[in-house]
Write a protein that holds these residues in place. Sequence first.
Motif, PDB file in Angstrom:
ATOM      1  N   LEU A 174       0.831  -1.197   0.000  1.00 34.55           N
ATOM      2  CA  LEU A 174       0.000   0.000   0.000  1.00 34.55           C
ATOM      3  C   LEU A 174       0.870   1.254   0.000  1.00 34.55           C
ATOM      4  CD1 LEU A 174      -2.706  -1.059   2.625  1.00 34.55           C
ATOM      5  CD2 LEU A 174      -2.691  -1.450   0.154  1.00 34.55           C
ATOM      6  N   SER A 175       0.232   2.404  -0.245  1.00 39.89           N
ATOM      7  CA  SER A 175       0.970   3.664  -0.319  1.00 39.89           C
ATOM      8  C   SER A 175       1.584   4.062   1.014  1.00 39.89           C
ATOM      9  CB  SER A 175       0.055   4.782  -0.824  1.00 39.89           C
ATOM     10  OG  SER A 175      -1.068   4.927   0.026  1.00 39.89           O
ATOM     11  N   ASN A 176       1.038   3.533   2.128  1.00 38.90           N
ATOM     12  CA  ASN A 176       1.604   3.848   3.448  1.00 38.90           C
ATOM     13  C   ASN A 176       2.777   2.946   3.811  1.00 38.90           C
ATOM     14  OD1 ASN A 176       0.395   1.415   4.086  1.00 38.90           O
ATOM     15  ND2 ASN A 176      -1.188   2.295   5.399  1.00 38.90           N
ATOM     16  N   GLY A 177       3.165   2.079   2.862  1.00 46.27           N
ATOM     17  CA  GLY A 177       4.309   1.197   3.084  1.00 46.27           C
ATOM     18  C   GLY A 177       3.952  -0.160   3.670  1.00 46.27           C
ATOM     19  N   ARG A 178       2.718  -0.315   4.142  1.00 45.17           N
ATOM     20  CA  ARG A 178       2.314  -1.602   4.713  1.00 45.17           C
ATOM     21  C   ARG A 178       2.090  -2.616   3.592  1.00 45.17           C
ATOM     22  NH1 ARG A 178      -2.175  -2.531   7.357  1.00 45.17           N
ATOM     23  NH2 ARG A 178      -1.162  -4.193   8.516  1.00 45.17           N
ATOM     24  N   LYS A 179       2.476  -3.860   3.873  1.00 44.41           N
ATOM     25  CA  LYS A 179       2.285  -4.942   2.920  1.00 44.41           C
ATOM     26  C   LYS A 179       1.153  -5.835   3.409  1.00 44.41           C
ATOM     27  CE  LYS A 179       7.049  -5.030   1.218  1.00 44.41           C
ATOM     28  NZ  LYS A 179       8.297  -5.806   1.086  1.00 44.41           N
ATOM     29  N   ILE A 180       0.100  -5.952   2.581  1.00 46.68           N
ATOM     30  CA  ILE A 180      -0.991  -6.878   2.883  1.00 46.68           C
ATOM     31  C   ILE A 180      -0.571  -8.246   2.353  1.00 46.68           C
ATOM     32  CG2 ILE A 180      -3.441  -7.342   2.628  1.00 46.68           C
ATOM     33  CD1 ILE A 180      -2.681  -4.695   4.101  1.00 46.68           C
ATOM     34  N   ARG A 181      -0.297  -9.162   3.267  1.00 51.49           N
ATOM     35  CA  ARG A 181       0.193 -10.482   2.874  1.00 51.49           C
ATOM     36  C   ARG A 181      -0.921 -11.299   2.212  1.00 51.49           C
ATOM     37  NH1 ARG A 181       1.502 -13.145   8.114  1.00 51.49           N
ATOM     38  NH2 ARG A 181      -0.253 -11.823   8.743  1.00 51.49           N
ATOM     39  N   LEU A 182      -0.528 -12.094   1.242  1.00 50.02           N
ATOM     40  CA  LEU A 182      -1.456 -13.033   0.607  1.00 50.02           C
ATOM     41  C   LEU A 182      -1.177 -14.433   1.133  1.00 50.02           C
ATOM     42  CD1 LEU A 182      -1.404 -11.818  -3.107  1.00 50.02           C
ATOM     43  CD2 LEU A 182      -2.824 -11.012  -1.215  1.00 50.02           C
ATOM     44  N   HIS A 183      -2.249 -15.157   1.418  1.00 47.38           N
ATOM     45  CA  HIS A 183      -2.090 -16.551   1.837  1.00 47.38           C
ATOM     46  C   HIS A 183      -1.802 -17.421   0.619  1.00 47.38           C
ATOM     47  CE1 HIS A 183      -3.314 -20.626   3.086  1.00 47.38           C
ATOM     48  NE2 HIS A 183      -2.887 -20.246   4.275  1.00 47.38           N
ATOM     49  N   HIS A 184      -2.620 -17.248  -0.434  1.00 45.75           N
ATOM     50  CA  HIS A 184      -2.388 -17.996  -1.667  1.00 45.75           C
ATOM     51  C   HIS A 184      -3.285 -17.449  -2.774  1.00 45.75           C
ATOM     52  CE1 HIS A 184      -6.071 -20.160  -0.351  1.00 45.75           C
ATOM     53  NE2 HIS A 184      -6.261 -20.325  -1.642  1.00 45.75           N
ATOM     54  N   ILE A 185      -3.034 -17.923  -3.992  1.00 50.87           N
ATOM     55  CA  ILE A 185      -3.926 -17.709  -5.138  1.00 50.87           C
ATOM     56  C   ILE A 185      -4.227 -19.065  -5.735  1.00 50.87           C
ATOM     57  CG2 ILE A 185      -4.173 -16.698  -7.443  1.00 50.87           C
ATOM     58  CD1 ILE A 185      -2.214 -14.523  -6.626  1.00 50.87           C
ATOM     59  N   HIS A 186      -5.510 -19.353  -5.951  1.00 48.14           N
ATOM     60  CA  HIS A 186      -5.845 -20.617  -6.608  1.00 48.14           C
ATOM     61  C   HIS A 186      -6.782 -20.379  -7.789  1.00 48.14           C
ATOM     62  CE1 HIS A 186      -9.293 -20.496  -3.618  1.00 48.14           C
ATOM     63  NE2 HIS A 186      -9.954 -20.862  -4.715  1.00 48.14           N
ATOM     64  N   ILE A 187      -6.851 -21.370  -8.678  1.00 53.84           N
ATOM     65  CA  ILE A 187      -7.737 -21.305  -9.837  1.00 53.84           C
ATOM     66  C   ILE A 187      -8.971 -22.161  -9.562  1.00 53.84           C
ATOM     67  CG2 ILE A 187      -5.912 -20.830 -11.511  1.00 53.84           C
ATOM     68  CD1 ILE A 187      -5.875 -23.794 -12.227  1.00 53.84           C
ATOM     69  N   GLU A 188     -10.084 -21.775 -10.170  1.00 55.16           N
ATOM     70  CA  GLU A 188     -11.327 -22.532  -9.997  1.00 55.16           C
ATOM     71  C   GLU A 188     -12.315 -22.129 -11.075  1.00 55.16           C
ATOM     72  OE1 GLU A 188     -12.571 -21.474  -6.051  1.00 55.16           O
ATOM     73  OE2 GLU A 188     -13.521 -19.606  -6.693  1.00 55.16           O
ATOM     74  N   GLU A 189     -13.465 -22.802 -11.093  1.00 53.83           N
ATOM     75  CA  GLU A 189     -14.519 -22.453 -12.036  1.00 53.83           C
ATOM     76  C   GLU A 189     -15.581 -21.597 -11.344  1.00 53.83           C
ATOM     77  OE1 GLU A 189     -16.858 -25.822 -13.306  1.00 53.83           O
ATOM     78  OE2 GLU A 189     -16.687 -26.796 -11.353  1.00 53.83           O
ATOM     79  N   ASP A 190     -16.195 -20.710 -12.124  1.00 51.19           N
ATOM     80  CA  ASP A 190     -17.285 -19.898 -11.596  1.00 51.19           C
ATOM     81  C   ASP A 190     -18.571 -20.710 -11.626  1.00 51.19           C
ATOM     82  OD1 ASP A 190     -18.565 -17.697 -10.550  1.00 51.19           O
ATOM     83  OD2 ASP A 190     -17.971 -16.320 -12.144  1.00 51.19           O
ATOM     84  N   ALA A 191     -19.532 -20.275 -10.817  1.00 50.93           N
ATOM     85  CA  ALA A 191     -20.867 -20.889 -10.826  1.00 50.93           C
ATOM     86  C   ALA A 191     -21.773 -20.126 -11.786  1.00 50.93           C
ATOM     87  CB  ALA A 191     -21.444 -20.868  -9.416  1.00 50.93           C
ATOM     88  N   GLY A 192     -22.979 -20.623 -11.985  1.00 54.13           N
ATOM     89  CA  GLY A 192     -23.958 -19.921 -12.802  1.00 54.13           C
ATOM     90  C   GLY A 192     -24.523 -18.723 -12.062  1.00 54.13           C
ATOM     91  N   LYS A 193     -25.642 -18.219 -12.536  1.00 52.71           N
ATOM     92  CA  LYS A 193     -26.235 -17.010 -11.957  1.00 52.71           C
ATOM     93  C   LYS A 193     -27.735 -17.206 -11.776  1.00 52.71           C
ATOM     94  CE  LYS A 193     -26.634 -12.034 -12.861  1.00 52.71           C
ATOM     95  NZ  LYS A 193     -26.310 -10.950 -13.844  1.00 52.71           N
TER      96      LYS A 193
END
Length: 470
Positions: free
Chosen positions: A107-126
Amino acid sequence: MKYELVAGFETHIELATKTKIFCSCTTAFGGAPNSHCCPVCIGLPGTLPKLNREVVNFGIKAGLATHGEIAEISKMDRKNYCYPDLSKAYQISQLYAPLSIGGYVELSNGRKIRLHHIHIEEDAGKLIHQHGDTYVDYNRGGVPLIEIVSEPDIRSIDEAKEYVEKLQQVMRYIGISDCRMQEGSMRCDVNISVRPEGSETLGTRTEIKNMNSITNIAKAMEYEYERQVDLIESGGKVVQETLRYDDATNTTSSMRSKEDAHDYRYFRDPDLVTINVPRDVVESLKAEMPELPSDKCKRYIEELEIPEKDAQLLTKYRKISEFFDKACEGVKSAKSVSNFIIGQIFRRTETEADKETFDVSITPEQLNELVKLIDSGKIRNNLAKATLEKMLDSSKGALDFISESDMAGLDENTVNELCKQAIENNPKAVDDYKNGKEKAIKSLVGNVMKNSRGKADAVAVEQKIKEMIS
């Protein structure tokens, strides 16, 4: 007692692949209901999914852009739940071996928002609710997603807004999604809790589902923070649950008790093979990545001497920064290019959508030509500004509006005569200047610049007029 807000985000981003994650149906937005689906999308018996390689590539790029570690071995899992928009009663996702581990968003204030992970998946319908009936559209079912899961590192609503904006900007820059929240291609689940200031123990969290507007995210977080604080101070307890936000009433309401991973009975999907990502593939995709907006902004400030605020405007959208980079090639001052883009061209791109596409009527090469005429001393800035307006109206180049005589400049005698005329024809301005009104000199300079059609040097003209008056 003062309470601290603690929030983490689960951000779903639809990937801009041409086809869906497990079949060849189009991912195009819109279309008649259930016109972009097939037996694989809706999970008919006997169908088998086949993983779209581009989805994996896009997921890797997202991980690289957020400083994550790309897993060499990644696997697909089944997330089991029964809901009308999920026809096969399970979603193919990742839990035990996601594609990217760790990372952060700064962020602009220098703080880092840590990420746990990124995964791929399929979306559902609507689900579409009309006149008391509910309809299901499976066009969106099977559209590829990445889910970016942050740690609970966000400590204010302003940080939450900036976090979402940064993710949106980065994913657009690397070309994996348009991140149009109004169309559902970027949606956030907000996990929020409160705790006494100074405490290290996390409070009980609630999850606000499917937020598709940064404005509504801010409003929902503010309401939920105050609701939880009021509940605690009145002697109650926060219940872990999933909430929906109603923007009409600016309130949250319960949808269901909050599920944990074991509630979904995750297990390895038996129809999909293990994903193996060799290091050379990661390096190849890294080489394709554009300069990220934070790095580009820093370069503009440090190397091109662009003011920070202007640098942020120029790097907000990738197409604007690419236009700026091309227009700057070989010029003496990048600041001149920046001034023309921000001061004049931006007036022709009124909305954020206009700036995102940046489909302006001139090319960066045409702007580059105009700035180089200033650099060479052939024209003055005032004439350049007027010429740029004509260029934007017509899509023509600078030399279509600037003649040889315009570029010839003015000799000293002509400048002196124009200054003399300005003094003689504007006695009030001369008197005002003599009486201490410094700004009065500007009207005299403006008179000379007008009569010289912008060919005179404004700085030299001002000095000459002052000498003549004194």
